[in-house]
Write a protein that holds these residues in place. Structure first.
Motif, PDB file in Angstrom:
ATOM      1  N   LEU A   1      66.200  19.395  14.978  1.00 38.41           N
ATOM      2  CA  LEU A   1      65.060  19.202  16.089  1.00 38.41           C
ATOM      3  C   LEU A   1      64.348  20.686  15.823  1.00 38.41           C
ATOM      4  O   LEU A   1      64.943  21.641  15.741  1.00 38.41           O
ATOM      5  CB  LEU A   1      65.536  18.858  17.537  1.00 38.41           C
ATOM      6  N   PHE A   2      63.128  20.653  15.982  1.00 36.78           N
ATOM      7  CA  PHE A   2      62.133  21.722  15.836  1.00 36.78           C
ATOM      8  C   PHE A   2      61.454  21.701  17.336  1.00 36.78           C
ATOM      9  O   PHE A   2      60.931  20.921  17.865  1.00 36.78           O
ATOM     10  CB  PHE A   2      61.341  21.562  14.876  1.00 36.78           C
ATOM     11  N   ALA A   3      61.307  22.955  17.861  1.00 30.05           N
ATOM     12  CA  ALA A   3      60.677  23.242  19.051  1.00 30.05           C
ATOM     13  C   ALA A   3      59.701  24.497  18.524  1.00 30.05           C
ATOM     14  O   ALA A   3      59.954  25.427  18.341  1.00 30.05           O
ATOM     15  CB  ALA A   3      61.426  23.417  20.185  1.00 30.05           C
ATOM     16  N   THR A   4      58.242  24.446  18.884  1.00 39.78           N
ATOM     17  CA  THR A   4      57.271  25.441  18.566  1.00 39.78           C
ATOM     18  C   THR A   4      56.168  25.587  19.722  1.00 39.78           C
ATOM     19  O   THR A   4      55.839  24.471  20.269  1.00 39.78           O
ATOM     20  CB  THR A   4      56.842  25.264  17.293  1.00 39.78           C
ATOM     21  N   SER A   5      55.881  26.616  19.954  1.00 45.66           N
ATOM     22  CA  SER A   5      54.674  26.872  20.983  1.00 45.66           C
ATOM     23  C   SER A   5      53.260  26.801  19.965  1.00 45.66           C
ATOM     24  O   SER A   5      52.168  26.923  20.643  1.00 45.66           O
ATOM     25  CB  SER A   5      54.831  28.313  21.659  1.00 45.66           C
ATOM     26  N   SER A   6      53.471  26.905  18.661  1.00 49.87           N
ATOM     27  CA  SER A   6      52.291  26.751  17.869  1.00 49.87           C
ATOM     28  C   SER A   6      51.610  25.638  17.896  1.00 49.87           C
ATOM     29  O   SER A   6      52.251  24.577  18.145  1.00 49.87           O
ATOM     30  CB  SER A   6      52.634  27.308  16.417  1.00 49.87           C
ATOM     31  N   ALA A   7      50.238  25.265  17.838  1.00 51.66           N
ATOM     32  CA  ALA A   7      49.775  23.986  17.821  1.00 51.66           C
ATOM     33  C   ALA A   7      50.185  23.247  16.225  1.00 51.66           C
ATOM     34  O   ALA A   7      49.867  23.915  15.470  1.00 51.66           O
ATOM     35  CB  ALA A   7      48.058  24.084  17.905  1.00 51.66           C
TER      36      ALA A   7
ATOM     37  N   ARG B   1      64.842  26.040  16.414  1.00 49.75           N
ATOM     38  CA  ARG B   1      65.578  24.692  15.763  1.00 49.75           C
ATOM     39  C   ARG B   1      67.072  24.465  16.352  1.00 49.75           C
ATOM     40  O   ARG B   1      67.680  25.623  16.308  1.00 49.75           O
ATOM     41  CB  ARG B   1      65.344  24.968  14.208  1.00 49.75           C
ATOM     42  N   PHE B   2      67.469  23.314  16.471  1.00 48.35           N
ATOM     43  CA  PHE B   2      68.741  23.087  16.797  1.00 48.35           C
ATOM     44  C   PHE B   2      69.218  21.664  16.229  1.00 48.35           C
ATOM     45  O   PHE B   2      68.363  20.802  15.855  1.00 48.35           O
ATOM     46  CB  PHE B   2      69.010  23.306  18.273  1.00 48.35           C
ATOM     47  N   ILE B   3      70.359  21.525  16.069  1.00 49.06           N
ATOM     48  CA  ILE B   3      71.048  20.461  15.550  1.00 49.06           C
ATOM     49  C   ILE B   3      71.700  19.489  16.404  1.00 49.06           C
ATOM     50  O   ILE B   3      72.501  20.124  17.324  1.00 49.06           O
ATOM     51  CB  ILE B   3      72.008  20.835  14.217  1.00 49.06           C
ATOM     52  N   VAL B   4      71.537  18.191  16.409  1.00 49.56           N
ATOM     53  CA  VAL B   4      72.192  17.309  17.206  1.00 49.56           C
ATOM     54  C   VAL B   4      73.030  16.318  16.277  1.00 49.56           C
ATOM     55  O   VAL B   4      72.289  15.817  15.323  1.00 49.56           O
ATOM     56  CB  VAL B   4      71.393  16.732  18.064  1.00 49.56           C
TER      57      VAL B   4
ATOM     58  N   VAL C   1      68.043  32.318  10.772  1.00 48.59           N
ATOM     59  CA  VAL C   1      67.647  31.729   9.312  1.00 48.59           C
ATOM     60  C   VAL C   1      66.670  32.292   8.568  1.00 48.59           C
ATOM     61  O   VAL C   1      66.035  33.284   9.067  1.00 48.59           O
ATOM     62  CB  VAL C   1      67.016  30.253   9.287  1.00 48.59           C
ATOM     63  N   ALA C   2      66.777  32.154   7.348  1.00 51.42           N
ATOM     64  CA  ALA C   2      65.929  33.080   6.228  1.00 51.42           C
ATOM     65  C   ALA C   2      64.396  33.168   6.672  1.00 51.42           C
ATOM     66  O   ALA C   2      63.990  34.051   6.303  1.00 51.42           O
ATOM     67  CB  ALA C   2      66.118  32.448   4.957  1.00 51.42           C
ATOM     68  N   ASP C   3      63.806  31.733   7.194  1.00 50.77           N
ATOM     69  CA  ASP C   3      62.586  32.042   7.400  1.00 50.77           C
ATOM     70  C   ASP C   3      62.163  32.573   8.595  1.00 50.77           C
ATOM     71  O   ASP C   3      60.632  32.542   8.948  1.00 50.77           O
ATOM     72  CB  ASP C   3      61.893  30.594   7.356  1.00 50.77           C
ATOM     73  N   GLY C   4      63.079  33.127   9.454  1.00 52.03           N
ATOM     74  CA  GLY C   4      62.616  33.974  10.400  1.00 52.03           C
ATOM     75  C   GLY C   4      62.622  33.397  11.803  1.00 52.03           C
ATOM     76  O   GLY C   4      62.604  33.836  12.790  1.00 52.03           O
ATOM     77  N   GLY C   5      62.884  32.026  11.582  1.00 50.95           N
ATOM     78  CA  GLY C   5      63.023  30.933  12.889  1.00 50.95           C
ATOM     79  C   GLY C   5      64.529  31.029  13.632  1.00 50.95           C
ATOM     80  O   GLY C   5      65.274  31.942  12.931  1.00 50.95           O
ATOM     81  N   GLU C   6      64.810  30.564  14.717  1.00 50.27           N
ATOM     82  CA  GLU C   6      66.043  30.529  15.216  1.00 50.27           C
ATOM     83  C   GLU C   6      66.743  29.405  15.031  1.00 50.27           C
ATOM     84  O   GLU C   6      66.054  28.191  14.819  1.00 50.27           O
ATOM     85  CB  GLU C   6      65.817  30.654  16.820  1.00 50.27           C
ATOM     86  N   ALA C   7      67.931  29.269  14.656  1.00 49.55           N
ATOM     87  CA  ALA C   7      68.843  28.209  14.522  1.00 49.55           C
ATOM     88  C   ALA C   7      69.877  28.171  15.518  1.00 49.55           C
ATOM     89  O   ALA C   7      70.501  29.104  15.751  1.00 49.55           O
ATOM     90  CB  ALA C   7      69.609  28.307  13.117  1.00 49.55           C
ATOM     91  N   GLY C   8      69.800  27.046  16.179  1.00 45.77           N
ATOM     92  CA  GLY C   8      70.825  27.122  17.468  1.00 45.77           C
ATOM     93  C   GLY C   8      71.831  25.922  17.186  1.00 45.77           C
ATOM     94  O   GLY C   8      71.755  24.986  16.873  1.00 45.77           O
ATOM     95  N   ARG C   9      73.045  26.660  17.611  1.00 49.34           N
ATOM     96  CA  ARG C   9      74.329  25.436  17.744  1.00 49.34           C
ATOM     97  C   ARG C   9      74.625  25.432  19.141  1.00 49.34           C
ATOM     98  O   ARG C   9      74.968  26.392  19.559  1.00 49.34           O
ATOM     99  CB  ARG C   9      75.340  26.058  16.697  1.00 49.34           C
ATOM    100  N   VAL C  10      74.481  24.378  19.639  1.00 51.09           N
ATOM    101  CA  VAL C  10      74.482  24.376  21.219  1.00 51.09           C
ATOM    102  C   VAL C  10      75.405  23.168  21.649  1.00 51.09           C
ATOM    103  O   VAL C  10      75.681  22.109  21.184  1.00 51.09           O
ATOM    104  CB  VAL C  10      73.016  24.135  21.853  1.00 51.09           C
ATOM    105  N   CYS C  11      75.865  23.321  23.098  1.00 57.86           N
ATOM    106  CA  CYS C  11      76.484  22.109  23.520  1.00 57.86           C
ATOM    107  C   CYS C  11      75.686  21.769  25.037  1.00 57.86           C
ATOM    108  O   CYS C  11      75.030  22.541  25.572  1.00 57.86           O
ATOM    109  CB  CYS C  11      77.934  22.737  24.068  1.00 57.86           C
ATOM    110  N   ALA C  12      75.775  20.574  25.240  1.00 55.48           N
ATOM    111  CA  ALA C  12      75.156  19.946  26.359  1.00 55.48           C
ATOM    112  C   ALA C  12      75.955  20.014  27.534  1.00 55.48           C
ATOM    113  O   ALA C  12      77.069  20.436  27.320  1.00 55.48           O
ATOM    114  CB  ALA C  12      74.801  18.214  26.178  1.00 55.48           C
TER     115      ALA C  12
END
Length: 244
Positions: A165-171, A153-156, A233-244
């Motif tokens: 925004l969320f991105a996952t390989s799970s269906a 997940r990352f923030i814009v 983050v607490a739920d085990g996912g990734e939190a990204g703070r990124v630059c374009a």
């Protein structure tokens, strides 16, 4: 013997997989591929593992189809290589004004994007609304870490508002109808009473959830970055703070 001409020397690098999980026929796919690269360049084709697998004359033709995809019956269909199994990544909560180019730059930090980003329909049943797009997109990637499921997940920030925004390989699977491809909030079979009875999701400021202000900002169509950090983050996912 003439039928075997051109088969010698083919390898997995010459193979593509098309329409995974679909009911497309070998002939439909082969005709569409032939329109792109020439029908004589298709050396063999058959259904394998719920997809159509084709072997082509040149590896360059494989690379081109993976990049562009094909159109079958007016619908875009993804093409993936056999040599590098690509994961299907579903992005959700993506407003239409977030560009595909920005998403590709962000996702490329975690692997190689091997397909165009495809916008997904909302799933409305009414013929008047079948054209309406959802806030989900799909893309195929060769992930840096193929052994683990990809959840990111990352923030814009756009116009002083933070979008997560969320991105996952799970269906994606709907909890309402148990079908894949959409979430319960956009379920085509959901009735109005279900929507009224549903308990509203708890909300919290994005900056509070992620422990600070978002670091991606968009001003005048350009992204600027006041800083960069990555955190769990607490739920085990990734939190990204990124630059374009």
């Amino acid at each position: 013997m003439a039928a075997n001409a051109g088969l010698t020397g083919l390898s997995r690098k010459h193979g593509v997989k098309v329409g995974a999980g679909s009911v497309l026929s070998v002939e439909e796919v082969a005709l569409a591929v032939g329109q792109k690269i020439g029908h004589s360049s298709i050396k063999s084709a058959a259904r394998m593992n719920r997809a159509v697998v084709l072997f082509l004359a040149k590896v360059e033709q494989v690379n081109m189809l993976v990049e562009t995809g094909i159109t079958v019956g007016g619908q875009f269909v993804q093409v993936t290589p056999l040599t590098q199994p690509a994961a299907r990544i579903t992005l959700s909560n993506v407003p239409p004004f977030i560009s595909d180019e920005f998403l590709v730059r962000e996702l490329s930090r975690h692997g190689k994007v091997v397909s165009p980003i495809r916008k997904m329909l909302s799933g409305c049943k009414s013929p008047l609304l079948r054209h309406v797009m959802s806030h989900r997109r799909q893309v195929h990637m060769i992930l840096n870490n193929r052994a683990e499921e990809f959840n990111y997940r990352f923030i814009v920030r756009v116009d002083d508002f933070d979008y997560t925004l969320f991105a996952t390989s799970s269906a994606l699977k709907c909890f309402n109808c148990n079908e894949e491809g959409h979430l319960a909030g956009a379920c085509p079979s959901r009735v109005a009473s279900d929507a009224q009875a549903a308990e509203p999701a708890a909300t919290a400021p994005v900056a509070e959830v992620f422990g600070g202000e978002a670091s991606v900002a968009q001003r005048g169509g350009k992204l600027r970055c006041p800083g960069r950090s990555d955190s769990r983050v607490a739920d085990g996912g990734e939190a990204g703070r990124v630059c374009a």
